[in-house]
Design an enzyme around this catalytic site. Sequence first.
Site, PDB file in Angstrom:
ATOM      1  CG  ASN A   1       7.087  -1.766  12.893  1.00  0.00           C
ATOM      2  OD1 ASN A   1       6.256  -2.300  13.603  1.00  0.00           O
ATOM      3  ND2 ASN A   1       7.714  -0.671  13.242  1.00  0.00           N
TER       4      ASN A   1
ATOM      5  CD  GLU B   1       4.357   1.519  23.002  1.00  0.00           C
ATOM      6  OE1 GLU B   1       4.624   0.541  22.286  1.00  0.00           O
ATOM      7  OE2 GLU B   1       4.836   1.671  24.137  1.00  0.00           O
TER       8      GLU B   1
ATOM      9  CB  CYS C   1       7.321   3.588  15.328  1.00  0.00           C
ATOM     10  SG  CYS C   1       8.194   2.895  16.747  1.00  0.00           S
TER      11      CYS C   1
ATOM     12  CD  GLU D   1       2.753  -0.345  26.851  1.00  0.00           C
ATOM     13  OE1 GLU D   1       3.281  -1.442  27.042  1.00  0.00           O
ATOM     14  OE2 GLU D   1       1.752  -0.188  26.134  1.00  0.00           O
TER      15      GLU D   1
HETATM   16  P1  NAD Z   1      -1.995  -0.825  11.576  1.00  0.00           P
HETATM   17  O1  NAD Z   1      -2.606   0.201  12.461  1.00  0.00           O
HETATM   18  O2  NAD Z   1      -2.460  -0.931  10.185  1.00  0.00           O
HETATM   19  O3  NAD Z   1      -2.172  -2.283  12.200  1.00  0.00           O
HETATM   20  C1  NAD Z   1      -1.716  -2.589  13.496  1.00  0.00           C
HETATM   21  C2  NAD Z   1      -2.551  -3.706  14.073  1.00  0.00           C
HETATM   22  O4  NAD Z   1      -3.882  -3.251  14.261  1.00  0.00           O
HETATM   23  C3  NAD Z   1      -2.656  -4.940  13.170  1.00  0.00           C
HETATM   24  O5  NAD Z   1      -2.599  -6.097  13.989  1.00  0.00           O
HETATM   25  C4  NAD Z   1      -4.027  -4.772  12.546  1.00  0.00           C
HETATM   26  O6  NAD Z   1      -4.614  -5.979  12.135  1.00  0.00           O
HETATM   27  C5  NAD Z   1      -4.793  -4.166  13.701  1.00  0.00           C
HETATM   28  N1  NAD Z   1      -6.008  -3.416  13.325  1.00  0.00           N
HETATM   29  C6  NAD Z   1      -6.238  -2.710  12.205  1.00  0.00           C
HETATM   30  N2  NAD Z   1      -7.476  -2.159  12.238  1.00  0.00           N
HETATM   31  C7  NAD Z   1      -8.025  -2.528  13.427  1.00  0.00           C
HETATM   32  C8  NAD Z   1      -9.271  -2.285  14.055  1.00  0.00           C
HETATM   33  N3  NAD Z   1     -10.214  -1.540  13.474  1.00  0.00           N
HETATM   34  N4  NAD Z   1      -9.501  -2.824  15.272  1.00  0.00           N
HETATM   35  C9  NAD Z   1      -8.551  -3.564  15.878  1.00  0.00           C
HETATM   36  N5  NAD Z   1      -7.353  -3.853  15.329  1.00  0.00           N
HETATM   37  C10 NAD Z   1      -7.090  -3.328  14.118  1.00  0.00           C
HETATM   38  O7  NAD Z   1      -0.417  -0.570  11.662  1.00  0.00           O
HETATM   39  P2  NAD Z   1       0.719  -1.326  10.821  1.00  0.00           P
HETATM   40  O8  NAD Z   1       0.636  -0.863   9.412  1.00  0.00           O
HETATM   41  O9  NAD Z   1       0.673  -2.779  11.142  1.00  0.00           O
HETATM   42  O10 NAD Z   1       2.044  -0.742  11.504  1.00  0.00           O
HETATM   43  C11 NAD Z   1       2.706   0.403  11.083  1.00  0.00           C
HETATM   44  C12 NAD Z   1       2.318   1.581  11.956  1.00  0.00           C
HETATM   45  O11 NAD Z   1       2.642   1.305  13.315  1.00  0.00           O
HETATM   46  C13 NAD Z   1       3.073   2.850  11.622  1.00  0.00           C
HETATM   47  O12 NAD Z   1       2.193   3.947  11.702  1.00  0.00           O
HETATM   48  C14 NAD Z   1       4.110   2.950  12.733  1.00  0.00           C
HETATM   49  O13 NAD Z   1       4.601   4.248  12.992  1.00  0.00           O
HETATM   50  C15 NAD Z   1       3.345   2.408  13.884  1.00  0.00           C
HETATM   51  N6  NAD Z   1       4.240   1.936  14.937  1.00  0.00           N
HETATM   52  C16 NAD Z   1       4.328   2.637  16.103  1.00  0.00           C
HETATM   53  C17 NAD Z   1       5.206   2.215  17.106  1.00  0.00           C
HETATM   54  C18 NAD Z   1       5.348   2.966  18.395  1.00  0.00           C
HETATM   55  O14 NAD Z   1       5.933   2.407  19.320  1.00  0.00           O
HETATM   56  N7  NAD Z   1       4.869   4.190  18.503  1.00  0.00           N
HETATM   57  C19 NAD Z   1       5.959   1.066  16.907  1.00  0.00           C
HETATM   58  C20 NAD Z   1       5.839   0.383  15.699  1.00  0.00           C
HETATM   59  C21 NAD Z   1       4.964   0.808  14.719  1.00  0.00           C
END
Ligand code: NAD
Length: 492
Positions: free
Chosen positions: A162, A261, A295, A473
């Site tokens: 995102n 996060e 997020c 963080e």
């Molecule tokens: P996601 O969890 O699908 O993917 C995030 C990352 O994790 C990607 O690089 C993906 O390839 C990797 N990944 C997926 N499965 C994995 C596994 N089993 N082992 C290791 N890596 C793996 O998230 P997304 O769809 O890319 O992002 C959106 C989500 O992120 C939303 O839930 C959003 O709220 C959250 N988010 C949180 C913050 C925060 O600061 N709290 C910031 C931005 C986004």
Amino acid sequence: MNRHPYPFAGGALRNFIDGRFVEGPTRFPNLDPVTGAKLADVTAADRAMVDQAVTAARAALKGDWGRMAQAERCRLLVRVAEGIEARFDDFVAAEVADTGKPLAHARAVDIPRGAANFRSFAALAEARAMPSFQTRTADGRTAINYSIPRPLGVVAVISPWNLPLLLMSWKVAPALACGNAIVAKPSEETPSTATLLAEVIEAAGIPPGVFNLIHGAGANAPGEWLVSHPDVDAITFTGESSTGSTIMRAAAAGVKPISFELGGKNPALIFADCDFEAALAGTVRSVFSNCGQVCLCTERVYVERPIFDRFVAALAEKARALSIGDPWSGAAIGPVISAQQRDKVLGYYRLAAEEGAHFHAGGDAPAMEGALAGGYFVAPTVMTGLPETARAVREEIFGPVCHVAPFDSEEQAIGYANDSAYGLAAAVWTRDVSRAHRVAGQIEAGIVWVNDWFLRDLRTPFGGVKLSGIGREGGEHSLNFYSEPTNICVSF
Ligand code: NAD
């Protein structure tokens, strides 16, 4: 604004391992969310390349990087910031191409914050001094205690799609400032600015192996291979809560430090005594920024009953007025990241309708024309009428959508805000200073904004409670996570 060319047009994005750009054995397409067309190929790392990246990072810790003075490390990080700024237009074009996000957002938030992360963590790490003190025991012994921060070692950085550069650099910069070596994996949806970052890091003179980049998916793929690698010392992750839970299991095997996060279902509490126009503008921003894909975005809006109808009508009018389309044409709302995400958001719109929602704006996919008909667009949506138990009120949708409900007392508003499995961010809108402090202090979230949203100071603690994360963080909190103190007690 004239369209700046996508830096990898028609080419193949490569991994960056031990200071060299290398192709992986398999390819997947990087798609433009605005049209659905292919932008470039991405060459994914295989398991052997993940091993090579971890080995290179381990070796770098024992080389020049491990011996380098803190001031010199920080000077190199400032050069990375300068490198991002020097290639600002390339970074903007890459981020907009991968995500379809509004050009203004990429120019004002994503890329400047990417550079600022390197500058500010370099300054913080350089200024860091750990206290020392004298100890005297009852039996007359005397000692000096002091602590030295040591890097964690090889840190795995896993980031989402995102805010790709912003969120990757938010972790890479402090981890490098603390002397770690890194293997980073960007989301498979957004590989481009991470690849540019590798180019900038190489040009800045950071030694080979200190920063490694691998491309590919998560489950049964480079992400999983990286976080379960026995020679990775710590994992820092931003993404979905369910992914965090999976990664936590991998980290448990080696009892590895984690910083998470995760997702949110963030509330905004709008009291009748608020500055109505400011609360309205702030809520439009907090619901629809980056197509709702921050997020911190608000998905639950609670409005005090006397202004409820007026607020819903005004919010819906603003939502309907948002321009949808190509980011380079100045549209306020771009597509969501992928066909899968579009289907997920539209699925929630349908579910909300089944659950009894009334739609004041949106609720469907807009009809797009020409090349944009292949893009992943969903309409900005404002709905009311759902019970607090509805799935669309409880689950993170991560799209340009909010549900608005009335409340009758401060206590009820706080109850609604806290009745969630998540606890990332909240916004409170009121002109009553006492109420602002009283309410903010009772909200179960990592961040509460009063009369604003997404106003960030990089020194403040950032993170969430409950399903929204583990740890904080930002500023010294990042330095504390990415290093571990050894206390040395010298008796004399
Ligand atoms: P996601 O969890 O699908 O993917 C995030 C990352 O994790 C990607 O690089 C993906 O390839 C990797 N990944 C997926 N499965 C994995 C596994 N089993 N082992 C290791 N890596 C793996 O998230 P997304 O769809 O890319 O992002 C959106 C989500 O992120 C939303 O839930 C959003 O709220 C959250 N988010 C949180 C913050 C925060 O600061 N709290 C910031 C931005 C986004």
